[in-house]
Design an enzyme around this catalytic site. Structure first.
Site, PDB file in Angstrom:
ATOM      1  N   ASP A  19       0.867  -1.163   0.000  1.00 52.61           N
ATOM      2  CA  ASP A  19       0.000   0.000   0.000  1.00 52.61           C
ATOM      3  C   ASP A  19       0.914   1.226   0.000  1.00 52.61           C
ATOM      4  OD1 ASP A  19      -2.390   1.587   0.419  1.00 52.61           O
ATOM      5  OD2 ASP A  19      -1.767   1.760   2.502  1.00 52.61           O
ATOM      6  N   ASP A  21      -0.085   5.148   0.998  1.00 52.13           N
ATOM      7  CA  ASP A  21      -0.286   6.073   2.123  1.00 52.13           C
ATOM      8  C   ASP A  21      -0.388   5.309   3.434  1.00 52.13           C
ATOM      9  OD1 ASP A  21      -0.536   8.503   0.527  1.00 52.13           O
ATOM     10  OD2 ASP A  21      -2.413   7.647  -0.176  1.00 52.13           O
ATOM     11  N   ASP A 177      -1.629  -0.907   5.912  1.00 53.65           N
ATOM     12  CA  ASP A 177      -1.936  -0.426   7.268  1.00 53.65           C
ATOM     13  C   ASP A 177      -3.425  -0.339   7.540  1.00 53.65           C
ATOM     14  OD1 ASP A 177      -2.048   1.833   5.394  1.00 53.65           O
ATOM     15  OD2 ASP A 177      -2.363   3.079   7.178  1.00 53.65           O
TER      16      ASP A 177
END
Length: 228
Positions: A19, A21, A177
């Site tokens: 991922d 961001d 996250d």
């Protein structure tokens, strides 16, 4: 295809998909600059970075809702367009890769592993960040939230990325996250790792996401045995 199957002890996974961001990139400062320009245009005081940070991995709609709580969570399309337009001007001006990310990426590359990015950020914005980070020629693939017909938590972006890089799903690990990242990885049959250094809301419980493993810092991923 890679033909190497699952990794052996002492080696990193052959393919790592990340991922963006909250995983590779601490983009919260860019996001804060964006919403605070929007708030200033409406005569509203700035929003503290710490208050916005937990919402960053949830996307433009969630950040806009947090920046303008008076909307009650109902964010009109024109506000999303404004967010994206302002963010395009703030892109890469304030944020940076998390501490330890560059060392971790270099360790993967030194071991012969390859890596790529699968994000829900619009592809044009994600690509706009790559030159300043020095990742445009290092990332083996970049899939944005609008690249394909589906986005995370659907598994298609992860499956497409693995195929585009020439790896079987068994050779890949996905690192993210947000719960959507882990749901997408499970649906793709791909091993998953929670980046605990990223952005989470107070009520988020990464243990409930059923990832293969969780890691506190990018530095911990310098150890091949930390990977699933």
């Amino acid at each position: 295809m890679s033909g190497e199957g699952r990794r052996t002890g002492g080696r990193f996974p052959r393919c790592v998909l990340f991922d963006l961001d909250g995983t590779l990139l601490d983009s919260a400062p860019d996001m804060a600059a964006t919403v605070n320009r929007m708030r200033a245009a409406r005569g509203v005081a700035p929003m503290p970075l710490a208050q916005l940070r937990p919402h960053v991995s949830k996307g433009a709609r969630a950040m806009s809702a947090a920046a303008f709580p008076g909307l009650g969570g109902e964010v009109p399309a024109e506000l999303i367009r404004e967010f994206l337009d302002v963010y395009a001007e703030e892109l890469g001006r304030h944020g940076a890769a998390f501490d330890g990310i560059e060392a971790m990426l270099s360790a993967l590359e030194a071991d012969g592993a390859r890596w790529g990015i699968v994000t829900n950020k619009p592809e044009y914005l994600a690509r706009g960040l790559m030159p300043a980070l020095g990742w445009e020629s290092r990332s083996g693939v970049l899939i944005g939230g609008d690249t394909l017909a589906e986005r995370k938590p659907h598994p298609l972006p992860l499956l497409h990325a693995a195929d585009a890089m020439g790896f079987a799903v068994a050779d890949c690990v996905y690192v993210g996250d947000d719960e959507r990242d882990i749901v997408a990885a499970r649906a793709a049959g791909m091993r998953s790792l929670v980046a605990l250094w990223g952005y989470r809301l107070e009520h988020d419980d990464p243990r409930a996401w059923q990832a293969d493993t969780m890691v506190e810092s990018p530095q911990a991923l310098l150890d091949p045995d930390a990977w699933p």
